[in-house]
Design a protein around this motif. Structure first.
Motif, mmCIF file in Angstrom:
data_model
loop_
_atom_site.group_PDB
_atom_site.id
_atom_site.type_symbol
_atom_site.label_atom_id
_atom_site.label_comp_id
_atom_site.label_asym_id
_atom_site.label_seq_id
_atom_site.Cartn_x
_atom_site.Cartn_y
_atom_site.Cartn_z
ATOM 1 N N MET A 87 -1.863 5.555 7.093
ATOM 2 C CA MET A 87 -2.521 6.103 8.444
ATOM 3 C C MET A 87 -2.807 4.564 9.106
ATOM 4 O O MET A 87 -2.484 4.690 10.570
ATOM 5 C CB MET A 87 -3.340 7.088 8.516
ATOM 6 C CG MET A 87 -2.926 8.320 7.810
ATOM 7 S SD MET A 87 -4.068 9.820 7.863
ATOM 8 C CE MET A 87 -4.096 10.266 9.468
ATOM 9 N N PHE A 88 -3.308 3.692 8.455
ATOM 10 C CA PHE A 88 -3.742 2.529 9.067
ATOM 11 C C PHE A 88 -2.690 1.683 9.614
ATOM 12 O O PHE A 88 -2.960 0.962 10.724
ATOM 13 C CB PHE A 88 -4.598 1.832 8.409
ATOM 14 C CG PHE A 88 -5.325 0.483 8.937
ATOM 15 C CD1 PHE A 88 -6.507 0.839 9.699
ATOM 16 C CD2 PHE A 88 -4.912 -0.750 8.866
ATOM 17 C CE1 PHE A 88 -7.212 -0.213 10.403
ATOM 18 C CE2 PHE A 88 -5.559 -1.769 9.349
ATOM 19 C CZ PHE A 88 -6.632 -1.494 10.073
ATOM 20 N N TYR B 200 3.488 11.108 2.425
ATOM 21 C CA TYR B 200 2.511 10.552 3.142
ATOM 22 C C TYR B 200 2.827 9.933 4.473
ATOM 23 O O TYR B 200 1.936 10.262 5.486
ATOM 24 C CB TYR B 200 1.672 9.748 2.303
ATOM 25 C CG TYR B 200 0.828 9.934 1.172
ATOM 26 C CD1 TYR B 200 0.509 11.362 0.979
ATOM 27 C CD2 TYR B 200 0.761 9.206 0.016
ATOM 28 C CE1 TYR B 200 -0.251 11.774 0.075
ATOM 29 C CE2 TYR B 200 -0.282 9.830 -0.841
ATOM 30 C CZ TYR B 200 -0.593 10.856 -1.018
ATOM 31 O OH TYR B 200 -1.293 11.503 -1.918
ATOM 32 N N ALA C 157 1.463 11.222 8.264
ATOM 33 C CA ALA C 157 0.947 10.259 9.125
ATOM 34 C C ALA C 157 1.586 10.199 10.261
ATOM 35 O O ALA C 157 0.673 10.015 11.540
ATOM 36 C CB ALA C 157 0.937 8.827 8.268
ATOM 37 N N THR D 116 0.834 -1.389 -0.042
ATOM 38 C CA THR D 116 0.128 -0.115 -0.023
ATOM 39 C C THR D 116 0.822 1.271 -0.115
ATOM 40 O O THR D 116 0.574 2.077 -0.905
ATOM 41 C CB THR D 116 -0.857 -0.042 1.284
ATOM 42 O OG1 THR D 116 -1.836 -1.179 1.156
ATOM 43 C CG2 THR D 116 -1.758 1.250 1.079
ATOM 44 N N LYS E 144 -5.716 7.882 -2.410
ATOM 45 C CA LYS E 144 -6.380 6.947 -2.118
ATOM 46 C C LYS E 144 -5.660 5.993 -1.086
ATOM 47 O O LYS E 144 -6.141 5.243 -0.153
ATOM 48 C CB LYS E 144 -7.075 5.977 -3.253
ATOM 49 C CG LYS E 144 -6.002 5.522 -4.238
ATOM 50 C CD LYS E 144 -6.556 4.782 -5.376
ATOM 51 C CE LYS E 144 -5.373 4.430 -6.200
ATOM 52 N NZ LYS E 144 -6.151 3.797 -7.587
ATOM 53 N N TYR E 145 -4.363 6.213 -1.226
ATOM 54 C CA TYR E 145 -3.541 5.425 -0.459
ATOM 55 C C TYR E 145 -3.209 5.708 1.191
ATOM 56 O O TYR E 145 -2.672 5.108 1.994
ATOM 57 C CB TYR E 145 -2.078 5.144 -1.164
ATOM 58 C CG TYR E 145 -2.417 4.412 -2.410
ATOM 59 C CD1 TYR E 145 -2.684 2.979 -2.675
ATOM 60 C CD2 TYR E 145 -1.903 4.979 -3.490
ATOM 61 C CE1 TYR E 145 -3.005 2.481 -3.681
ATOM 62 C CE2 TYR E 145 -1.935 4.399 -4.665
ATOM 63 C CZ TYR E 145 -2.768 3.088 -4.925
ATOM 64 O OH TYR E 145 -2.659 2.500 -6.113
ATOM 65 N N LEU E 146 -3.494 6.933 1.281
ATOM 66 C CA LEU E 146 -3.302 7.742 2.420
ATOM 67 C C LEU E 146 -3.874 7.179 3.700
ATOM 68 O O LEU E 146 -3.159 6.817 4.771
ATOM 69 C CB LEU E 146 -3.517 9.558 2.410
ATOM 70 C CG LEU E 146 -3.369 10.235 3.732
ATOM 71 C CD1 LEU E 146 -1.553 10.099 3.903
ATOM 72 C CD2 LEU E 146 -3.858 11.564 3.470
ATOM 73 N N ALA E 147 -5.183 6.827 3.547
ATOM 74 C CA ALA E 147 -5.815 6.162 4.784
ATOM 75 C C ALA E 147 -5.273 4.885 5.134
ATOM 76 O O ALA E 147 -4.964 4.404 6.254
ATOM 77 C CB ALA E 147 -7.345 6.076 4.467
ATOM 78 N N GLY E 148 -4.685 4.140 3.923
ATOM 79 C CA GLY E 148 -4.168 3.001 4.348
ATOM 80 C C GLY E 148 -2.945 2.963 4.899
ATOM 81 O O GLY E 148 -2.379 2.218 5.972
ATOM 82 N N PHE F 67 -0.662 12.043 13.289
ATOM 83 C CA PHE F 67 -1.933 10.986 13.429
ATOM 84 C C PHE F 67 -0.835 10.037 14.708
ATOM 85 O O PHE F 67 -1.136 9.995 16.053
ATOM 86 C CB PHE F 67 -1.973 9.940 12.604
ATOM 87 C CG PHE F 67 -3.071 8.784 12.884
ATOM 88 C CD1 PHE F 67 -4.440 9.037 13.176
ATOM 89 C CD2 PHE F 67 -2.643 7.381 12.906
ATOM 90 C CE1 PHE F 67 -5.062 7.860 13.666
ATOM 91 C CE2 PHE F 67 -3.262 6.466 13.238
ATOM 92 C CZ PHE F 67 -4.735 6.752 13.670
#
Length: 307
Positions: free
Chosen positions: A207-208, A39, A43, A28, A201-205, A47
């Protein structure tokens, strides 16, 4: 708790890494190309680091058992403490099913049977059977110590080292690949803009990757010299997470052809490395099994923590 049942700093770091660290997240991050630098900094700054600071401060102030539930209960009362405890526990249903859904493909890749690993009934069976096995093991044994001392080596540290060494040798052999996700460097590729907004679209992944680092606070009462070691352990784990993901993602992004990244298949870059280095592909089967152990370790840590 008696001293012989206390966990050492190294075990605690292993537990914290087990909650978050897995090579599954590397594709990812790699799919973002050069933008991965921005990114992962975003993150960490907005976060992961704030969560680490907050959990470190609150855990040293309230070192009793309970973690986030205890913090909220102390500040806002029993009702909101219960809400936090419920949310932390119930989110495991969708969250851990998502994590466990990789068990089937990993097991299929281990035996060289990719179609079996992608069969939805096989994946469902793996999720149900393995999750129950992990649950019973946690009821019977001290899986926190097993995972922090042994499992994290088999499932996280060694696979990360393998993918790094193979990636470094591949880079030294072929250099920067023009048709990979990295390609030639330019600042326009690093900073997200209208030309490469699809990487958002990969930013959330990305941060996950750091989700769950605060959950290690539930082990605070079991940690030796907790007020000193908790904050140290969390930040060592955070630095380790950043390094293992950033370096390996860059190496993977270099060799995987642009547009061909298989986000759920961590063995893809291993097979590419084997092709570049002329190594037998059985390495990918062994690697897949070790990542399988890593996912089991992550599931076990989440079964233990929120419960």
């Amino acid at each position: 708790m008696s001293s012989q049942h206390k966990i050492a700093l190294s075990t605690f770091i292993g537990l914290t890494m087990a909650l978050c660290a897995t090579v599954r997240s590397i594709p990812t991050l790699a799919a973002a190309g050069w933008t991965l630098l921005v990114y992962i900094i975003f993150a960490v700054l907005f976060f992961a680091a704030p969560i680490a600071f907050i959990s470190g401060e609150l855990s040293t102030m309230l070192p009793q058992e309970g973690g986030p539930q205890l913090w909220v209960k102390t500040a806002l009362g029993n009702k909101w403490g219960f809400v936090v405890a419920w949310l932390l526990w119930v989110q495991m249903f969708p969250g851990m099913v998502m994590v466990a859904s990789t068990l089937g493909p990993l097991l299929g890749n281990t035996f060289g049977n990719v179609p079996l690993g992608n069969n939805h009934w096989f994946i469902l069976g793996c999720i149900l059977i393995i999750y129950w096995i992990i649950t019973f093991l946690n009821l019977k044994f001290d899986m926190a110590k097993v995972g922090g001392n042994i499992g994290v080596w088999l499932g996280v540290y060694i696979p990360v080292l393998v993918i790094f060494i193979m990636g470094a040798f591949a880079l030294s052999k072929v250099g920067i690949v023009s048709h990979g996700y990295l390609g030639s460097f330019s600042w326009s590729k690093v900073v997200p803009n209208l030309q490469n907004m699809e990487t958002f679209k990969y930013l959330a992944g990305i941060m996950f990757i750091f989700v769950g680092i605060e959950m290690s606070s539930v082990f605070m009462p079991r940690l030796k010299d907790a007020t000193k070691n908790y904050t140290k352990g969390v930040f060592i784990s955070l630095i380790g997470l950043v390094l293992l993901n950033l370096v390996n993602a860059a190496l993977v992004a270099n060799v995987v052809p642009n547009g061909k990244m298989e986000l759920s298949n961590i063995t893809q870059p291993i097979l590419i490395y084997c092709h570049i280095l002329g190594l037998p592909t059985i390495i990918a089967n062994i690697f897949s099994f070790m990542v399988f152990i890593g996912v089991l370790l992550q599931l076990s840590a989440w079964v233990t923590g929120p419960s």
